[in-house]
Design a protein around this motif. Structure first.
Motif, PDB file in Angstrom:
ATOM      1  N   ALA A 129       0.833  -1.206   0.000  1.00  0.00           N
ATOM      2  CA  ALA A 129       0.000   0.000   0.000  1.00  0.00           C
ATOM      3  C   ALA A 129       0.867   1.255   0.000  1.00  0.00           C
ATOM      4  O   ALA A 129       0.604   2.208  -0.743  1.00  0.00           O
ATOM      5  CB  ALA A 129      -0.951  -0.010   1.201  1.00  0.00           C
ATOM      6  N   LYS A 130       1.906   1.232   0.798  1.00  0.00           N
ATOM      7  CA  LYS A 130       2.821   2.378   0.864  1.00  0.00           C
ATOM      8  C   LYS A 130       3.533   2.604  -0.467  1.00  0.00           C
ATOM      9  O   LYS A 130       3.843   3.729  -0.841  1.00  0.00           O
ATOM     10  CB  LYS A 130       3.848   2.152   1.979  1.00  0.00           C
ATOM     11  N   ALA A 131       3.758   1.521  -1.222  1.00  0.00           N
ATOM     12  CA  ALA A 131       4.428   1.608  -2.529  1.00  0.00           C
ATOM     13  C   ALA A 131       3.457   1.945  -3.657  1.00  0.00           C
ATOM     14  O   ALA A 131       3.847   1.977  -4.816  1.00  0.00           O
ATOM     15  CB  ALA A 131       5.136   0.287  -2.833  1.00  0.00           C
ATOM     16  N   GLY A 132       2.189   2.189  -3.300  1.00  0.00           N
ATOM     17  CA  GLY A 132       1.198   2.520  -4.330  1.00  0.00           C
ATOM     18  C   GLY A 132       0.597   1.305  -5.011  1.00  0.00           C
ATOM     19  O   GLY A 132       0.030   1.411  -6.100  1.00  0.00           O
ATOM     20  N   LEU A 133       0.696   0.157  -4.364  1.00  0.00           N
ATOM     21  CA  LEU A 133       0.221  -1.089  -4.968  1.00  0.00           C
ATOM     22  C   LEU A 133      -0.975  -1.689  -4.230  1.00  0.00           C
ATOM     23  O   LEU A 133      -1.234  -2.896  -4.341  1.00  0.00           O
ATOM     24  CB  LEU A 133       1.357  -2.113  -5.017  1.00  0.00           C
ATOM     25  N   ALA A 134      -1.705  -0.866  -3.500  1.00  0.00           N
ATOM     26  CA  ALA A 134      -2.874  -1.374  -2.771  1.00  0.00           C
ATOM     27  C   ALA A 134      -3.824  -2.047  -3.754  1.00  0.00           C
ATOM     28  O   ALA A 134      -4.110  -1.523  -4.829  1.00  0.00           O
ATOM     29  CB  ALA A 134      -3.584  -0.234  -2.043  1.00  0.00           C
ATOM     30  N   GLY A 135      -4.265  -3.234  -3.406  1.00  0.00           N
ATOM     31  CA  GLY A 135      -5.175  -3.986  -4.261  1.00  0.00           C
ATOM     32  C   GLY A 135      -4.490  -4.754  -5.376  1.00  0.00           C
ATOM     33  O   GLY A 135      -5.151  -5.487  -6.119  1.00  0.00           O
ATOM     34  N   ARG A 136      -3.173  -4.599  -5.499  1.00  0.00           N
ATOM     35  CA  ARG A 136      -2.438  -5.303  -6.566  1.00  0.00           C
ATOM     36  C   ARG A 136      -1.452  -6.327  -6.021  1.00  0.00           C
ATOM     37  O   ARG A 136      -0.788  -7.012  -6.789  1.00  0.00           O
ATOM     38  CB  ARG A 136      -1.706  -4.299  -7.450  1.00  0.00           C
ATOM     39  N   VAL A 137      -1.344  -6.416  -4.721  1.00  0.00           N
ATOM     40  CA  VAL A 137      -0.518  -7.444  -4.091  1.00  0.00           C
ATOM     41  C   VAL A 137      -1.462  -8.318  -3.265  1.00  0.00           C
ATOM     42  O   VAL A 137      -2.253  -7.813  -2.468  1.00  0.00           O
ATOM     43  CB  VAL A 137       0.599  -6.832  -3.213  1.00  0.00           C
ATOM     44  N   HIS A 138      -1.366  -9.619  -3.479  1.00  0.00           N
ATOM     45  CA  HIS A 138      -2.285 -10.570  -2.855  1.00  0.00           C
ATOM     46  C   HIS A 138      -1.469 -11.658  -2.182  1.00  0.00           C
ATOM     47  O   HIS A 138      -0.435 -12.074  -2.695  1.00  0.00           O
ATOM     48  CB  HIS A 138      -3.199 -11.187  -3.916  1.00  0.00           C
ATOM     49  N   VAL A 139      -1.944 -12.116  -1.038  1.00  0.00           N
ATOM     50  CA  VAL A 139      -1.285 -13.196  -0.306  1.00  0.00           C
ATOM     51  C   VAL A 139      -2.237 -14.383  -0.287  1.00  0.00           C
ATOM     52  O   VAL A 139      -3.412 -14.244   0.041  1.00  0.00           O
ATOM     53  CB  VAL A 139      -0.928 -12.765   1.135  1.00  0.00           C
TER      54      VAL A 139
END
Length: 173
Positions: A129-139
């Motif tokens: 989220a801090k890197a601007g990837l909220a919603g694009r990184v999934h676990v």
């Protein structure tokens, strides 16, 4: 700080000298080099061969994975299969896709495949989220066979710098 591979090998050698357990190597060549370098008896080294039956990879992709995780059907997925812990360096993949790279490739999603203890997953998602990837990184913590999940990847990544013969690399193939 993580121990270097050489330090770990020396530790294994000390254990092999002082116990009946011996040392497990990943290849016959590496095992021979190890017992010669550490002046061990050849029978103190047991080789554990890595490999997977080809039929295992004939599995179909998980048909509901993308929907369950919120990954668009047309997204390109870059994945990293590993336990969630700092040694595996999932944060490096997040950092690599952050910023300008993430803006240039807005259809790329990251799938971190693995489980951890503590708050590893949450910390990685917060970093995303801090890197601007909220919603694009999934676990996704896989239970059972990982192959149906791997079938969704366009690219399989290994960020760890301490792997021998990585099972993840074999499974990506």
């Amino acid at each position: 700080m993580a121990e270097s591979p050489d330090t770990l090998l020396r530790t294994y050698a000390e254990q092999a000298r002082s116990a009946d357990a011996g040392f497990s190597g990943f290849s016959a060549e590496r095992g021979r080099a190890f017992y010669y370098a550490e002046h061990l008896q050849p029978d103190a080294v047991q080789v554990v061969s890595n490999g997977h039956p080809a039929a295992r990879f004939e599995a179909q992709s998980d048909p509901t994975l993308r929907q369950r995780l919120g990954i668009p059907a047309d997204a390109r997925v870059v994945g990293l299969l590993a336990n969630l812990k700092p040694l595996k360096r999932q944060q490096d993949l997040i950092d690599a896709l952050g910023g300008e790279t993430g803006r240039r490739f807005p259809d790329v999603h990251v799938l971190l495949i693995g489980t951890g203890v503590g708050g590893e997953a949450e910390a990685l998602l917060a970093r995303a989220a801090k890197a601007g990837l909220a919603g694009r990184v999934h676990v996704h913590g896989v239970k059972g066979d990982v192959v149906p999940v791997l079938k969704h990847l366009c690219v399989g990544v290994l960020c760890s710098d301490t792997e021998g013969l990585s099972n993840a690399i074999l499974e990506y193939l």
